[in-house]
Write a protein that holds these residues in place. Sequence first.
Motif, PDB file in Angstrom:
ATOM      1  N   GLU A 194      -2.698   1.776   0.938  1.00 20.22           N
ATOM      2  CA  GLU A 194      -4.020   2.208   1.381  1.00 20.22           C
ATOM      3  C   GLU A 194      -4.894   2.222   0.135  1.00 20.22           C
ATOM      4  O   GLU A 194      -4.552   2.864  -0.860  1.00 20.22           O
ATOM      5  CB  GLU A 194      -3.951   3.610   1.991  1.00 20.22           C
ATOM      6  CG  GLU A 194      -5.298   4.105   2.474  1.00 20.22           C
ATOM      7  CD  GLU A 194      -5.192   5.495   3.085  1.00 20.22           C
ATOM      8  OE1 GLU A 194      -5.805   6.428   2.521  1.00 20.22           O
ATOM      9  OE2 GLU A 194      -4.481   5.642   4.089  1.00 20.22           O
ATOM     10  N   ALA A 195      -5.999   1.474   0.189  1.00 16.82           N
ATOM     11  CA  ALA A 195      -6.833   1.349  -1.013  1.00 16.82           C
ATOM     12  C   ALA A 195      -8.303   1.192  -0.656  1.00 16.82           C
ATOM     13  O   ALA A 195      -8.650   0.668   0.399  1.00 16.82           O
ATOM     14  CB  ALA A 195      -6.381   0.154  -1.849  1.00 16.82           C
ATOM     15  N   LYS A 196      -9.143   1.640  -1.576  1.00 13.73           N
ATOM     16  CA  LYS A 196     -10.590   1.507  -1.417  1.00 13.73           C
ATOM     17  C   LYS A 196     -11.019   0.046  -1.489  1.00 13.73           C
ATOM     18  O   LYS A 196     -12.040  -0.328  -0.916  1.00 13.73           O
ATOM     19  CB  LYS A 196     -11.304   2.315  -2.500  1.00 13.73           C
ATOM     20  CG  LYS A 196     -11.073   3.805  -2.379  1.00 13.73           C
ATOM     21  CD  LYS A 196     -11.713   4.558  -3.527  1.00 13.73           C
ATOM     22  CE  LYS A 196     -11.402   6.048  -3.418  1.00 13.73           C
ATOM     23  NZ  LYS A 196     -11.918   6.806  -4.556  1.00 13.73           N
ATOM     24  N   GLU A 197     -10.232  -0.775  -2.169  1.00 13.37           N
ATOM     25  CA  GLU A 197     -10.575  -2.198  -2.309  1.00 13.37           C
ATOM     26  C   GLU A 197     -10.524  -2.938  -0.972  1.00 13.37           C
ATOM     27  O   GLU A 197     -11.089  -4.016  -0.843  1.00 13.37           O
ATOM     28  CB  GLU A 197      -9.621  -2.879  -3.293  1.00 13.37           C
ATOM     29  CG  GLU A 197      -9.853  -2.541  -4.740  1.00 13.37           C
ATOM     30  CD  GLU A 197      -9.136  -1.254  -5.177  1.00 13.37           C
ATOM     31  OE1 GLU A 197      -9.219  -0.930  -6.360  1.00 13.37           O
ATOM     32  OE2 GLU A 197      -8.512  -0.580  -4.350  1.00 13.37           O
ATOM     33  N   PHE A 198      -9.860  -2.378   0.018  1.00  9.46           N
ATOM     34  CA  PHE A 198      -9.710  -3.041   1.313  1.00  9.46           C
ATOM     35  C   PHE A 198     -10.889  -2.789   2.257  1.00  9.46           C
ATOM     36  O   PHE A 198     -10.987  -3.444   3.302  1.00  9.46           O
ATOM     37  CB  PHE A 198      -8.428  -2.588   2.015  1.00  9.46           C
ATOM     38  CG  PHE A 198      -7.162  -2.908   1.256  1.00  9.46           C
ATOM     39  CD1 PHE A 198      -7.059  -4.016   0.436  1.00  9.46           C
ATOM     40  CD2 PHE A 198      -6.066  -2.077   1.375  1.00  9.46           C
ATOM     41  CE1 PHE A 198      -5.895  -4.298  -0.254  1.00  9.46           C
ATOM     42  CE2 PHE A 198      -4.893  -2.352   0.692  1.00  9.46           C
ATOM     43  CZ  PHE A 198      -4.809  -3.469  -0.126  1.00  9.46           C
ATOM     44  N   VAL A 199     -11.766  -1.856   1.918  1.00 10.56           N
ATOM     45  CA  VAL A 199     -12.888  -1.523   2.797  1.00 10.56           C
ATOM     46  C   VAL A 199     -13.776  -2.751   2.977  1.00 10.56           C
ATOM     47  O   VAL A 199     -14.186  -3.391   2.015  1.00 10.56           O
ATOM     48  CB  VAL A 199     -13.702  -0.338   2.225  1.00 10.56           C
ATOM     49  CG1 VAL A 199     -14.954  -0.077   3.060  1.00 10.56           C
ATOM     50  CG2 VAL A 199     -12.839   0.905   2.149  1.00 10.56           C
ATOM     51  N   GLY A 200     -14.027  -3.110   4.232  1.00 10.38           N
ATOM     52  CA  GLY A 200     -14.887  -4.241   4.557  1.00 10.38           C
ATOM     53  C   GLY A 200     -14.187  -5.590   4.559  1.00 10.38           C
ATOM     54  O   GLY A 200     -14.811  -6.612   4.842  1.00 10.38           O
ATOM     55  N   LEU A 201     -12.891  -5.624   4.255  1.00  9.00           N
ATOM     56  CA  LEU A 201     -12.146  -6.888   4.253  1.00  9.00           C
ATOM     57  C   LEU A 201     -11.278  -6.986   5.500  1.00  9.00           C
ATOM     58  O   LEU A 201     -10.751  -5.984   5.979  1.00  9.00           O
ATOM     59  CB  LEU A 201     -11.239  -6.974   3.012  1.00  9.00           C
ATOM     60  CG  LEU A 201     -11.904  -6.946   1.646  1.00  9.00           C
ATOM     61  CD1 LEU A 201     -10.851  -6.995   0.554  1.00  9.00           C
ATOM     62  CD2 LEU A 201     -12.875  -8.098   1.495  1.00  9.00           C
ATOM     63  N   ARG A 205      -7.824  -8.271   7.516  1.00  6.93           N
ATOM     64  CA  ARG A 205      -6.417  -8.078   7.146  1.00  6.93           C
ATOM     65  C   ARG A 205      -5.899  -9.201   6.242  1.00  6.93           C
ATOM     66  O   ARG A 205      -5.129  -8.964   5.308  1.00  6.93           O
ATOM     67  CB  ARG A 205      -5.557  -7.983   8.402  1.00  6.93           C
ATOM     68  CG  ARG A 205      -4.146  -7.559   8.070  1.00  6.93           C
ATOM     69  CD  ARG A 205      -3.463  -6.979   9.256  1.00  6.93           C
ATOM     70  NE  ARG A 205      -4.309  -5.941   9.829  1.00  6.93           N
ATOM     71  CZ  ARG A 205      -3.895  -4.731  10.157  1.00  6.93           C
ATOM     72  NH1 ARG A 205      -2.659  -4.411   9.996  1.00  6.93           N
ATOM     73  NH2 ARG A 205      -4.710  -3.851  10.652  1.00  6.93           N
ATOM     74  N   VAL A 206      -6.300 -10.440   6.512  1.00  4.61           N
ATOM     75  CA  VAL A 206      -5.823 -11.563   5.693  1.00  4.61           C
ATOM     76  C   VAL A 206      -6.286 -11.404   4.242  1.00  4.61           C
ATOM     77  O   VAL A 206      -5.502 -11.605   3.306  1.00  4.61           O
ATOM     78  CB  VAL A 206      -6.316 -12.910   6.278  1.00  4.61           C
ATOM     79  CG1 VAL A 206      -6.004 -14.060   5.350  1.00  4.61           C
ATOM     80  CG2 VAL A 206      -5.716 -13.145   7.647  1.00  4.61           C
ATOM     81  N   THR A 252      -1.387  -2.972   5.173  1.00  5.56           N
ATOM     82  CA  THR A 252      -2.541  -2.507   4.424  1.00  5.56           C
ATOM     83  C   THR A 252      -3.456  -1.684   5.319  1.00  5.56           C
ATOM     84  O   THR A 252      -3.548  -1.931   6.533  1.00  5.56           O
ATOM     85  CB  THR A 252      -3.344  -3.681   3.845  1.00  5.56           C
ATOM     86  OG1 THR A 252      -3.716  -4.571   4.901  1.00  5.56           O
ATOM     87  CG2 THR A 252      -2.531  -4.430   2.799  1.00  5.56           C
ATOM     88  N   THR A 253      -4.136  -0.728   4.705  1.00  2.00           N
ATOM     89  CA  THR A 253      -5.100   0.130   5.387  1.00  2.00           C
ATOM     90  C   THR A 253      -6.242   0.408   4.420  1.00  2.00           C
ATOM     91  O   THR A 253      -5.985   0.796   3.271  1.00  2.00           O
ATOM     92  CB  THR A 253      -4.468   1.479   5.796  1.00  2.00           C
ATOM     93  OG1 THR A 253      -3.278   1.220   6.530  1.00  2.00           O
ATOM     94  CG2 THR A 253      -5.406   2.304   6.622  1.00  2.00           C
TER      95      THR A 253
END
Length: 117
Positions: free
Chosen positions: A77-84, A86-87, A111-112
């Motif tokens: 779980e990471a802030k870098e994933f916001v707005g991305l 799943r791929v 990922t979350t």
Amino acid sequence: MFRNFVKVFEPVKNHLVRAVAGNGASTEVAGSVYEKNCVSKEQQLTDALKKAMPGITYISVQDISGGCGAMFEISVEAKEFVGLNRVKQHRLVTDSLKNEIAEMHGIRIHTTPAATQ
């Protein structure tokens, strides 16, 4: 004759014993290699991900291959994933672990995005 042969290798044996036990002049080199080998593969993967993505709020790395280190399950779980999508999230993880993945048989990634406040 065998005794003479053994006596010739006695200094080498003593040097190796000192290096492993940590009592000789070469303790710094042997110690760092030993410490590196003692770090589990799970910890190496965790450290690599934390270094590549400082916004990680949760991480779990488990060896699901029965202990041989061929397959891992990673949940991040990471802030870098916001707005991305799943791929792209998975691509961030695989790009961060490119060298480590080359040695694996398989990997499961979950990922979350981290909740923003």
